[in-house]
Every structure is written in structure tokens, then in C-alpha cells.
Design a protein around this motif. Structure first.
Motif, PDB file in Angstrom:
ATOM      1  N   TYR A  43     -34.225 -16.765  33.673  1.00 27.83           N
ATOM      2  CA  TYR A  43     -34.359 -15.720  34.217  1.00 27.83           C
ATOM      3  C   TYR A  43     -33.415 -15.035  35.139  1.00 27.83           C
ATOM      4  CZ  TYR A  43     -36.882 -11.662  36.538  1.00 27.83           C
ATOM      5  OH  TYR A  43     -37.368 -10.614  37.379  1.00 27.83           O
ATOM      6  N   VAL A  44     -32.869 -13.737  35.132  1.00 25.37           N
ATOM      7  CA  VAL A  44     -31.854 -13.489  35.743  1.00 25.37           C
ATOM      8  C   VAL A  44     -31.930 -12.132  36.385  1.00 25.37           C
ATOM      9  CG1 VAL A  44     -29.198 -12.934  36.150  1.00 25.37           C
ATOM     10  CG2 VAL A  44     -30.023 -14.657  34.508  1.00 25.37           C
ATOM     11  N   VAL A  45     -31.846 -11.724  37.612  1.00 30.28           N
ATOM     12  CA  VAL A  45     -31.996 -10.322  38.132  1.00 30.28           C
ATOM     13  C   VAL A  45     -31.012  -9.422  37.847  1.00 30.28           C
ATOM     14  CG1 VAL A  45     -32.297  -9.357  40.474  1.00 30.28           C
ATOM     15  CG2 VAL A  45     -33.262 -11.854  40.136  1.00 30.28           C
ATOM     16  N   VAL A  46     -31.484  -8.231  37.424  1.00 33.55           N
ATOM     17  CA  VAL A  46     -30.471  -7.363  36.866  1.00 33.55           C
ATOM     18  C   VAL A  46     -29.213  -7.072  37.892  1.00 33.55           C
ATOM     19  CG1 VAL A  46     -32.211  -5.825  35.641  1.00 33.55           C
ATOM     20  CG2 VAL A  46     -31.954  -5.570  38.384  1.00 33.55           C
ATOM     21  N   ARG A  47     -28.082  -7.187  37.374  1.00 32.47           N
ATOM     22  CA  ARG A  47     -26.767  -7.001  38.187  1.00 32.47           C
ATOM     23  C   ARG A  47     -26.451  -8.411  38.496  1.00 32.47           C
ATOM     24  NH1 ARG A  47     -29.111  -2.259  40.070  1.00 32.47           N
ATOM     25  NH2 ARG A  47     -27.818  -0.191  39.111  1.00 32.47           N
ATOM     26  N   ASP A  48     -27.229  -9.267  38.524  1.00 34.47           N
ATOM     27  CA  ASP A  48     -26.668 -10.710  38.702  1.00 34.47           C
ATOM     28  C   ASP A  48     -26.113 -11.365  37.486  1.00 34.47           C
ATOM     29  OD1 ASP A  48     -27.207 -10.592  41.146  1.00 34.47           O
ATOM     30  OD2 ASP A  48     -29.072 -11.783  41.399  1.00 34.47           O
ATOM     31  N   SER A  49     -25.414 -12.404  37.625  1.00 37.51           N
ATOM     32  CA  SER A  49     -24.706 -13.237  36.443  1.00 37.51           C
ATOM     33  C   SER A  49     -25.469 -14.762  36.531  1.00 37.51           C
ATOM     34  CB  SER A  49     -23.439 -13.160  36.841  1.00 37.51           C
ATOM     35  OG  SER A  49     -22.923 -13.724  37.849  1.00 37.51           O
ATOM     36  N   ILE A  50     -24.989 -15.285  35.466  1.00 39.14           N
ATOM     37  CA  ILE A  50     -25.403 -16.839  35.296  1.00 39.14           C
ATOM     38  C   ILE A  50     -24.383 -17.407  34.487  1.00 39.14           C
ATOM     39  CG2 ILE A  50     -26.886 -16.272  33.429  1.00 39.14           C
ATOM     40  CD1 ILE A  50     -28.419 -18.900  34.281  1.00 39.14           C
ATOM     41  N   GLN A  51     -23.763 -18.703  35.101  1.00 43.73           N
ATOM     42  CA  GLN A  51     -22.859 -19.403  34.198  1.00 43.73           C
ATOM     43  C   GLN A  51     -23.492 -20.565  33.357  1.00 43.73           C
ATOM     44  OE1 GLN A  51     -18.791 -20.357  35.597  1.00 43.73           O
ATOM     45  NE2 GLN A  51     -19.509 -22.338  35.523  1.00 43.73           N
ATOM     46  N   LEU A  52     -22.948 -20.360  32.120  1.00 45.69           N
ATOM     47  CA  LEU A  52     -23.584 -21.340  31.119  1.00 45.69           C
ATOM     48  C   LEU A  52     -22.780 -22.365  30.664  1.00 45.69           C
ATOM     49  CD1 LEU A  52     -25.860 -18.896  28.962  1.00 45.69           C
ATOM     50  CD2 LEU A  52     -26.647 -20.408  30.867  1.00 45.69           C
ATOM     51  N   THR A  53     -22.833 -23.857  30.969  1.00 47.30           N
ATOM     52  CA  THR A  53     -21.992 -24.727  30.729  1.00 47.30           C
ATOM     53  C   THR A  53     -22.720 -25.818  29.978  1.00 47.30           C
ATOM     54  OG1 THR A  53     -20.683 -24.164  32.594  1.00 47.30           O
ATOM     55  CG2 THR A  53     -20.092 -26.200  31.593  1.00 47.30           C
ATOM     56  N   PRO A  54     -22.475 -25.967  28.674  1.00 49.96           N
ATOM     57  CA  PRO A  54     -23.186 -26.750  27.740  1.00 49.96           C
ATOM     58  C   PRO A  54     -22.399 -28.144  27.807  1.00 49.96           C
ATOM     59  CG  PRO A  54     -21.971 -25.313  26.583  1.00 49.96           C
ATOM     60  CD  PRO A  54     -21.854 -24.587  27.820  1.00 49.96           C
ATOM     61  N   VAL A  55     -23.206 -29.361  27.561  1.00 47.72           N
ATOM     62  CA  VAL A  55     -22.709 -30.639  27.573  1.00 47.72           C
ATOM     63  C   VAL A  55     -22.477 -30.669  25.897  1.00 47.72           C
ATOM     64  CG1 VAL A  55     -22.835 -32.937  27.895  1.00 47.72           C
ATOM     65  CG2 VAL A  55     -23.378 -31.567  29.715  1.00 47.72           C
ATOM     66  N   ILE A  56     -21.384 -31.055  25.414  1.00 51.86           N
ATOM     67  CA  ILE A  56     -21.102 -31.225  23.982  1.00 51.86           C
ATOM     68  C   ILE A  56     -21.126 -32.776  23.603  1.00 51.86           C
ATOM     69  CG2 ILE A  56     -20.036 -30.377  21.859  1.00 51.86           C
ATOM     70  CD1 ILE A  56     -21.458 -28.184  23.320  1.00 51.86           C
ATOM     71  N   ALA A  57     -21.731 -33.020  22.778  1.00 52.40           N
ATOM     72  CA  ALA A  57     -21.645 -34.720  22.340  1.00 52.40           C
ATOM     73  C   ALA A  57     -20.884 -34.638  21.035  1.00 52.40           C
ATOM     74  CB  ALA A  57     -22.726 -35.177  21.960  1.00 52.40           C
ATOM     75  N   SER A  58     -19.972 -35.537  20.889  1.00 57.71           N
ATOM     76  CA  SER A  58     -18.994 -35.666  19.552  1.00 57.71           C
ATOM     77  C   SER A  58     -17.850 -34.412  19.977  1.00 57.71           C
ATOM     78  CB  SER A  58     -19.573 -35.314  18.244  1.00 57.71           C
ATOM     79  OG  SER A  58     -20.817 -36.071  18.198  1.00 57.71           O
ATOM     80  N   ARG A  59     -16.743 -34.619  19.134  1.00 56.28           N
ATOM     81  CA  ARG A  59     -15.714 -33.952  19.213  1.00 56.28           C
ATOM     82  C   ARG A  59     -15.826 -32.542  18.606  1.00 56.28           C
ATOM     83  NH1 ARG A  59     -11.601 -32.004  16.215  1.00 56.28           N
ATOM     84  NH2 ARG A  59     -12.638 -32.565  14.239  1.00 56.28           N
ATOM     85  N   VAL A  60     -15.285 -31.495  19.221  1.00 60.50           N
ATOM     86  CA  VAL A  60     -15.572 -30.229  18.906  1.00 60.50           C
ATOM     87  C   VAL A  60     -14.503 -29.207  18.668  1.00 60.50           C
ATOM     88  CG1 VAL A  60     -15.992 -29.424  21.396  1.00 60.50           C
ATOM     89  CG2 VAL A  60     -16.966 -28.108  19.424  1.00 60.50           C
TER      90      VAL A  60
END
Length: 507
Positions: A43-60
Motif C-alpha cells: 500500500y502506497v500513499v498517493v504521490r509517495d514512492s516505494i523501492q522494490l528490490t527483489p532477491v534473485i536466486a541462480s544466475r540472471v
């Protein structure tokens, strides 16, 4: 020459076989990348931002971000910027490597409300926005909730909130025309909480006929050893009963989570072994039989240090905590000349017995030693506890090195009446509510409401929940051949986690 051709052919076969195996190994597919570290919903308040940083298993080789069907980035992380209007957005994360693709779908809800996130069973302190500064009539209320298993304790500028079910809880803060709407998102913890006792912190029974047996004392056992034994017997779903001995004997237990103080409901139960009389001769008698009430203290782990601190304890105000006059058996107890006084600041000291040798001439068939354990209280009373003929072990806790032990607390009115008038049929009547080992475990009145908590001055306290429970024997009475009234303790239960819906009573 013949053998040379055979050997050459065999060598060629081996080379081809090795070459074939190597080719197959080289063609084994690469493990597909896996994505973690990202929640399914945000959930994000309008005009706010959120940074998404996934953890990746195996080579990508590549990570592609797609928002609402549009490819927006090719990067290891992505910052989502909430637009000005509330909406629900779909974010797809796709991770590629040689011949493989793995994707995860995330839903991001944007809204105009300030959002808070907590784990279930955690207490959240909410702060009103600055526009409410200086207002004395700030009100807090829950507008919508996915479950009734929550509690909101409003203050002036702040409020405490706790819930045990996941989901979105919408709250309103208001003062005259000023309003704010808050959204609290509750998520389940990684490890599900147990509804049962998880740890025993302390144990010291007062002298009694089951002490050194429930649990068993072995020569050389120390305080730490005995606490460990009690922990082994009480923790979990299938405990083994322990005794608290005579008046004042206690145990301190904890849960692996905060038990939510749900409004209007009983929140937890500590089982005992109370039962009703099978043949009480008194007509229309109130419930009674073997009811040996243990007084309950509760503590909320406010500083989150994982242990009960002395300044965190509060008494559960039971029906007889100040007087037994409202109990349905009170007049019968008065007629029986029972000691129906209640002492709020009671102290009793027990002394180690001078001997374990039986009397040479017992006073009756059920007494082994008449003047066994001497005692004195802070009310000017003193005397001896007897040793009965049915339990031969020492009644004094043998791991205690001191020759005297003093206990402090509340002494309840005596609830036992010899209904036979001949010493053969004692009935221990139940207090109406608020104690352990006072009603059978399946009875609603064995449940405890955290809202019954009071401070040392008798004032009601507001607790969002509790983490620790202390139980001590609340009565000091000898019941002929039955021996002393001794609170016994069994399984501890978070009633909400066990889906037990028990309405409270209001003192």
C-alpha cells in the motif's frame, strides 16, 4: 593384428561415448531464477514512492518490470511512483537467464490514507498528524476491520493498536471538523505463534502435600533444574500437571507472542484440575467441589526484552479479590465459621520442618505429623501445617537452601465447607470468575479477560495484550483428610488462537 583392430575399435567407442556424455552435460538446462524478498501486496500513499528490490536466486541475465501491462524498466530494482489518484496497480517482475523465465506478480494499492504496517500480535503506536496538535477532544475509532480480534487503545495524540488477523484495518482520527483516515495493514509473522505456553521463567511452590512430587525432586536438583523440569512439563500442547503447594506458591510462564486483549472477550486460560462435587448434600448449592483458586498476575512486555520485569505486573481482579461477600456461598461459609476475611497485603513465612519422623501417637488416622511446618503471617497469626498420612515425602521444597521462605500477595476468603459436619465431605466452592483452577477447564468461567487487570492501587489499567502470566495459590486452608488447598497448573492457552469465543463479564 586382429587384436590391434579390436583395440582400436574399442578405443574409438570409448572416445565417442565420452564425447557424447560431455555433449549431454553441456546441454543440461540452467536452473531457472527464483524471486524472493518481495511481498505480494503493498500500500502506497498517493504521490509517495516505494523501492522494490527483489532477491534473485541462480544466475540472471535480465530483470524486466511491467506495470499495468507496460514495460517500464530493465534493472535489478525499481522505484514505483504512486500517481495522484487512488488505484490498484499490477507489477510483474520477470527474471530471465538462458532458456528460462520466472515471474512474480505484485499488487500495489494506492490511496489517500497514511498507511502503517505491522505483524500480527505486535503493538503499533499510532501518531495523529500535526493538525491535531493542541486539540483536547481527539477521538480514535476503527471504521472497518477484517476481524473483531483486535484492540485499539485511544490516547490524546497517540493510540495503541494490535490485531491477530491479517488484512487492512481502516481507522479514523477526528476532532470537531478535522479528520484523518489511517490504514493499518497487518501481516502474518514468518513463524506462526503457538497458542500454548512457550517458556517457564520462575517456579517456587509453597510447602504442600504434592511438593517434590509434581514435579519430582531428585537429590542434587537446583532451582535451575526444577525450573527446567517445570518448563518441560508445562510448555506446549500436552503438559503434565504441576503443583503450587500452599498459599503463595507460584509459577511464571510466557507465550511466544502477545495475547491480544479483545474487547468483550475472555483472552486466555490456564488450566487446572478443578471439578464439581458428585454428592453435595446442600440443597440448591452453588458450583463447588475441588476449586482451589490461583490468583492471576499478567504482564505486557512493554520494553520487548523478552522477560517479565517487576514493574510490568498487574493483578487480574477476580470476583473475590477485595471481598467474598458477593460470592453465592459466602453466607454458608459465615455460618460454618470459616475465615472469610480477604487480606490485600498478606505475607506468610514457612519454616523448614525440624523432623520428618511420624508422630509416635498420631492424633487421627490421616495425620502423620501434627506440628510439621511452622508458619507465621503479618496479621499476628501463627501455627503449624500438618503432614498427612497419604504423602510421605518432605513438603518443603528441597532445592531451596534457606530454612525459611516468605511469600507475599492476596489471601482470599476460605471457600471450603465441611458439608458432612463430620470431617468426611469437604466442598470447596468456586469464586464467580477471575482465577485459575477454580472452574473445570471446559467451563467459560475458567477463561480470563485481560480487561480485568488492575494496578496495585486497584485502578483499572489498559493493556493492549499480555506476554507473561504469574499464578499463585490464593487460599490458605486445611481441609481435614483432603489436606491443604493447593492450586494445580496445566496447559496455558491463547483462547483467540484456539478459536474459543467466550464473552466476558464486567466486574
Amino acid at each position: 593384428m586382429k587384436y590391434q583392430h579390436i583395440f582400436t575399435g574399442f578405443l574409438t567407442f570409448v572416445v565417442l561415448l565420452i564425447s557424447s556424455c560431455g555433449k549431454k552435460d553441456a546441454e543440461l538446462p540452467e536452473a531457472a531464477p527464483a524471486i524472493s524478498g518481495i511481498e505480494a501486496e503493498y500500500y502506497v500513499v498517493v504521490r509517495d514512492s516505494i523501492q522494490l528490490t527483489p532477491v534473485i536466486a541462480s544466475r540472471v541475465d535480465s530483470i524486466v518490470w511491467v506495470v499495468n501491462g507496460v514495460r517500464v524498466a530493465n534493472a535489478l530494482q525499481y522505484t514505483f511512483q504512486a500517481p495522484v489518484n487512488p488505484a490498484v496497480h499490477s507489477v510483474i517482475i520477470m527474471a530471465y537467464n538462458s532458456g528460462n523465465v520466472f515471474q512474480k506478480v505484485v499488487q500495489i494499492t494506492t490511496g489517500r490514507y497514511r498507511n502503517w504496517e505491522i505483524k500480527a500480535h505486535a503493538v503499533l503506536t499510532l501518531q495523529a498528524s500535526s493538525k491535531f496538535a493542541g486539540k483536547n477532544d481527539v477521538k480514535w475509532e476503527v471504521l472497518s476491520a477484517p476481524s473483531h480480534l483486535y484492540r485499539l487503545w485511544p490516547g490524546k495524540d497517540t493510540a495503541q493498536f494490535i490485531a491477530m488477523e491479517r488484512g487492512a484495518y481502516q481507522l479514523l482520527v477526528s476532532s470537531a471538523e478535522l479528520t484523518d483516515t489511517l490504514l493499518v495493514t497487518v501481516r502474518q509473522p514468518v513463524q506462526a505463534p503457538s497458542p500454548y505456553i512457550s517458556k517457564v521463567f520462575d517456579y517456587l511452590p509453597a510447602p504442600g502435600q504434592f511438593v517434590n512430587e509434581l514435579p519430582r525432586y531428585d537429590v542434587g536438583d537446583t532451582y535451575e533444574t526444577m525450573v527446567g523440569k517445570v518448563n518441560k512439563q508445562l510448555a506446549g500442547e500436552n503438559p503434565v500437571m504441576i503443583t503450587l503447594g500452599g498459599w503463595g506458591g507460584y509459577v511464571v510462564v510466557g507465550f511466544d507472542h502477545t495475547i491480544v486483549n479483545v474487547a468483550g472477550k475472555r483472552d486466555f486460560r490456564i488450566q487446572g484440575n478443578a471439578f464439581g462435587a458428585a454428592a453435595n448434600p446442600r440443597p440448591n448449592a452453588p458450583f463447588g467441589g475441588s476449586c482451589e483458586p490461583g490468583i492471576v498476575m499478567v504482564a505486557y512486555d512493554r520494553n520487548k526484552n523478552g522477560k517479565p520485569d517487576e514493574d510490568e505486573w498487574y493483578e487480574i481482579k477476580g470476583s473475590g479479590s477485595f471481598s467474598a461477600e458477593s460470592e453465592p456461598w459466602y453466607s454458608a461459609a459465615v455460618s460454618n465459621k470459616s475465615d472469610v476475611r480477604t487480606f490485600r497485603n498478606y505475607e506468610m513465612t514457612y519454616n523448614r520442618p525440624a523432623t520428618e519422623m511420624p508422630d509416635s501417637a498420631p492424633v487421627n488416622s490421616f495425620t502423620r505429623i501434627s506440628n510439621y511446618i511452622s508458619w507465621a503471617d503479618n496479621q499476628g497469626q501463627q501455627g503449624y501445617k500438618i503432614k498427612n498420612a497419604f504423602h510421605a515425602q518432605s513438603y518443603y521444597p528441597l532445592w531451596v537452601k534457606d530454612n525459611a521462605i516468605t511469600y507475599k500477595g492476596i489471601r482470599l476468603a476460605n471457600n471450603a465447607i465441611d458439608e458432612s459436619k463430620q470431617g468426611s465431605y469437604y466442598v470447596l466452592y468456586a469464586f464467580r470468575y477471575g482465577y485459575v483452577d477454580n472452574y473445570p477447564n471446559g467451563h467459560d468461567n475458567s477463561g480470563i479477560d485481560i480487561d480485568w487487570a488492575i494496578d496495585k492501587n486497584g485502578n483499572k489499567v489498559n493493556l493492549p495484550g499480555i506476554d507473561f502470566v504469574k499464578v499463585y495459590n490464593g487460599t490458605d486452608q486445611e481441609n481435614g483428610w483432603l489436606g491443604e488447598a493447593s492450586t494445580e497448573i496445566g496447559r496455558g492457552e491463547d483462547l483467540h488462537l484456539l478459536k474459543a469465543d467466550i464473552a466476558t463479564v464486567h466486574p
